[in-house]
Design a protein around this motif. Structure first.
Motif, PDB file in Angstrom:
ATOM      1  N   GLU A  80      -4.855  35.357  -5.187  1.00  0.00           N
ATOM      2  CA  GLU A  80      -4.918  35.465  -6.657  1.00  0.00           C
ATOM      3  C   GLU A  80      -4.592  34.165  -7.386  1.00  0.00           C
ATOM      4  OE1 GLU A  80      -2.680  37.309  -4.853  1.00  0.00           O
ATOM      5  OE2 GLU A  80      -3.986  39.025  -4.494  1.00  0.00           O
ATOM      6  N   LEU A  81      -3.413  33.610  -7.090  1.00  0.00           N
ATOM      7  CA  LEU A  81      -2.998  32.412  -7.831  1.00  0.00           C
ATOM      8  C   LEU A  81      -3.940  31.252  -7.567  1.00  0.00           C
ATOM      9  CD1 LEU A  81       0.895  32.471  -7.440  1.00  0.00           C
ATOM     10  CD2 LEU A  81      -0.395  32.479  -9.568  1.00  0.00           C
ATOM     11  N   VAL A  82      -4.317  31.080  -6.310  1.00  0.00           N
ATOM     12  CA  VAL A  82      -5.191  29.958  -5.949  1.00  0.00           C
ATOM     13  C   VAL A  82      -6.540  30.105  -6.641  1.00  0.00           C
ATOM     14  CG1 VAL A  82      -6.356  28.816  -4.025  1.00  0.00           C
ATOM     15  CG2 VAL A  82      -4.018  29.634  -3.740  1.00  0.00           C
ATOM     16  N   TYR A  83      -7.027  31.331  -6.690  1.00  0.00           N
ATOM     17  CA  TYR A  83      -8.319  31.596  -7.338  1.00  0.00           C
ATOM     18  C   TYR A  83      -8.254  31.193  -8.815  1.00  0.00           C
ATOM     19  CZ  TYR A  83     -12.652  34.132  -8.310  1.00  0.00           C
ATOM     20  OH  TYR A  83     -13.938  34.461  -8.654  1.00  0.00           O
ATOM     21  N   ALA A  84      -7.153  31.563  -9.460  1.00  0.00           N
ATOM     22  CA  ALA A  84      -7.003  31.242 -10.890  1.00  0.00           C
ATOM     23  C   ALA A  84      -6.873  29.733 -11.106  1.00  0.00           C
ATOM     24  CB  ALA A  84      -5.783  31.968 -11.457  1.00  0.00           C
ATOM     25  N   ILE A  85      -6.126  29.065 -10.240  1.00  0.00           N
ATOM     26  CA  ILE A  85      -5.941  27.608 -10.398  1.00  0.00           C
ATOM     27  C   ILE A  85      -7.290  26.904 -10.194  1.00  0.00           C
ATOM     28  CG2 ILE A  85      -4.685  25.552  -9.594  1.00  0.00           C
ATOM     29  CD1 ILE A  85      -2.939  27.842 -10.831  1.00  0.00           C
ATOM     30  N   CYS A  86      -8.075  27.397  -9.248  1.00  0.00           N
ATOM     31  CA  CYS A  86      -9.390  26.794  -9.015  1.00  0.00           C
ATOM     32  C   CYS A  86     -10.257  26.916 -10.267  1.00  0.00           C
ATOM     33  CB  CYS A  86     -10.081  27.443  -7.819  1.00  0.00           C
ATOM     34  SG  CYS A  86      -9.367  26.885  -6.266  1.00  0.00           S
ATOM     35  N   ARG A  87     -10.148  28.051 -10.935  1.00  0.00           N
ATOM     36  CA  ARG A  87     -10.933  28.227 -12.169  1.00  0.00           C
ATOM     37  C   ARG A  87     -10.516  27.184 -13.209  1.00  0.00           C
ATOM     38  NH1 ARG A  87     -14.303  31.712 -15.194  1.00  0.00           N
ATOM     39  NH2 ARG A  87     -15.019  32.548 -13.224  1.00  0.00           N
TER      40      ARG A  87
END
Ligand code: FAD
Length: 298
Positions: free
Chosen positions: A278-285
């Motif tokens: 979750e967090l990594v996905y959001a940071i990538c965005r």
């Protein structure tokens, strides 16, 4: 000029994700859910760690082999010198070649007694990470990544000694380094300056710890010689029983860190995912990285 995302256009940003091999069927299912979530972000590569003392040899291999078999991701297998002869390690490397893996993250590994105790090479084993890099390159045309330590490795007496180690790994054939995590970007920037001053020109990719659990991260940092600034501890203080706020603060901390690095010209990021998406996905965005389908539609 204060709207940082406006600075994202330019050289493309590339990300890679690190996972650890799961210990149970539940953990395996959860890891694969994370991989499925992150795969459409088209990472440059995904890496799978190797347990201390080689304890996960089979599980690392199985996870990497499944990545080759079931996904279009490019896996990198971590490998250490610990607890095995050269012959045994060479067999692992050949096994990766046969499975279609072309990228290895080569490490010395921690001493048998854990970080902080004295390291002793295995009799008949590879003596050092540079020695392992040389051995891997002799077995096949692998892409070999190594570690780098912005705050120097705890066993290095000085920064210069630490950079001698990095130099030795590059001389042996390493083409990329991923850093130990850090929370103060000036440590990374100063380190890269030191590396370049030594005429070492391989990419030094910042390893970003997305804080899934501050207490665990801080404990791990203490063992590995990575400093935890007071301001960071202060941000998480009192959030032990407030997971929602903890998660939001962690996202804020990581966002601030990566966007500040982007401003400093960094284009490659390696995320220590802890097998969670979750967090990594959001940071990538926030880094402008969107899933394949959305990109295709655009
Ligand atoms: P090395 O580069 O081998 O350095 C270790 C020490 O030796 C340093 O003090 C260095 O300065 C010194 N040194 C080495 N060669 C020379 C030389 N020629 N001249 C002078 N000094 C020298 N551990 C695992 O068990 N499994 C993993 O999957 C794993 N993945 C990791 C991934 C990353 C990105 C990082 C940063 C670390 C990882 N580790 C992993 C941890 C690592 O194994 C430990 O930090 C270990 O203590 C050191 O191994 P190394 O290859 O990182 O260090």
């Amino acid at each position: 000029d204060t709207l940082r995302p406006s600075r994202l256009p330019g050289a493309p940003i590339r990300v890679s994700f690190e996972f650890f091999p799961p210990k149970s069927a539940d953990a395996e299912a959860s890891l694969w859910r994370s991989i499925e979530r992150l795969a459409p972000l088209d990472p440059d590569f995904v890496s799978v760690t190797y347990g201390a003392g080689g304890s996960t040899r089979e599980r690392t291999h199985n996870t990497v082999a499944r990545l080759v078999r079931d996904t279009r991701l490019k896996p990198a297998a971590h490998l250490t010198c610990v607890g095995a002869t050269r012959g045994e390690i060479d067999d692992v490397v050949r096994g990766y070649w046969d499975a279609g893996v072309r990228h290895i993250v080569a490490l010395r590994g921690d001493p048998a007694g854990g970080p902080g105790t004295a390291y002793e090479a295995h009799a008949g084993g590879y003596d050092s990470s540079a020695d392992l890099v040389r051995g891997i390159k002799a077995l096949g045309d692998f892409d070999v990544t190594v570690s780098a330590y912005p705050e120097k490795h705890p066993e290095s007496a000085t920064y210069d000694a630490d950079l001698d180690g990095l130099q030795a790994k590059v001389d042996a054939g390493a083409t990329r380094a991923i850093t130990q995590f850090f929370f103060d970007n000036s440590l990374y920037e100063r380190y890269v300056d030191r590396v370049r001053a030594r005429n070492i020109h391989i990419p030094i990719i910042p390893g970003i710890a997305v804080i899934q659990n501050f207490k665990q991260t801080a404990n791990f940092a203490r063992k590995t010689g990575a400093s935890v600034p007071d301001w960071l501890a202060d941000r998480f203080a009192g959030l032990e029983n407030d997971p929602a706020t903890h998660q939001l603060v962690a996202a804020g901390v990581a966002a601030e860190q990566v966007l500040d690095l982007v401003d400093a010209g960094v284009r490659d990021f390696h995320f220590y995912t802890m097998n969670r998406a979750e967090l990594v996905y959001a940071i990538c965005r926030l880094l402008g990285i969107k899933p394949d389908a959305e990109r295709a539609a655009a």
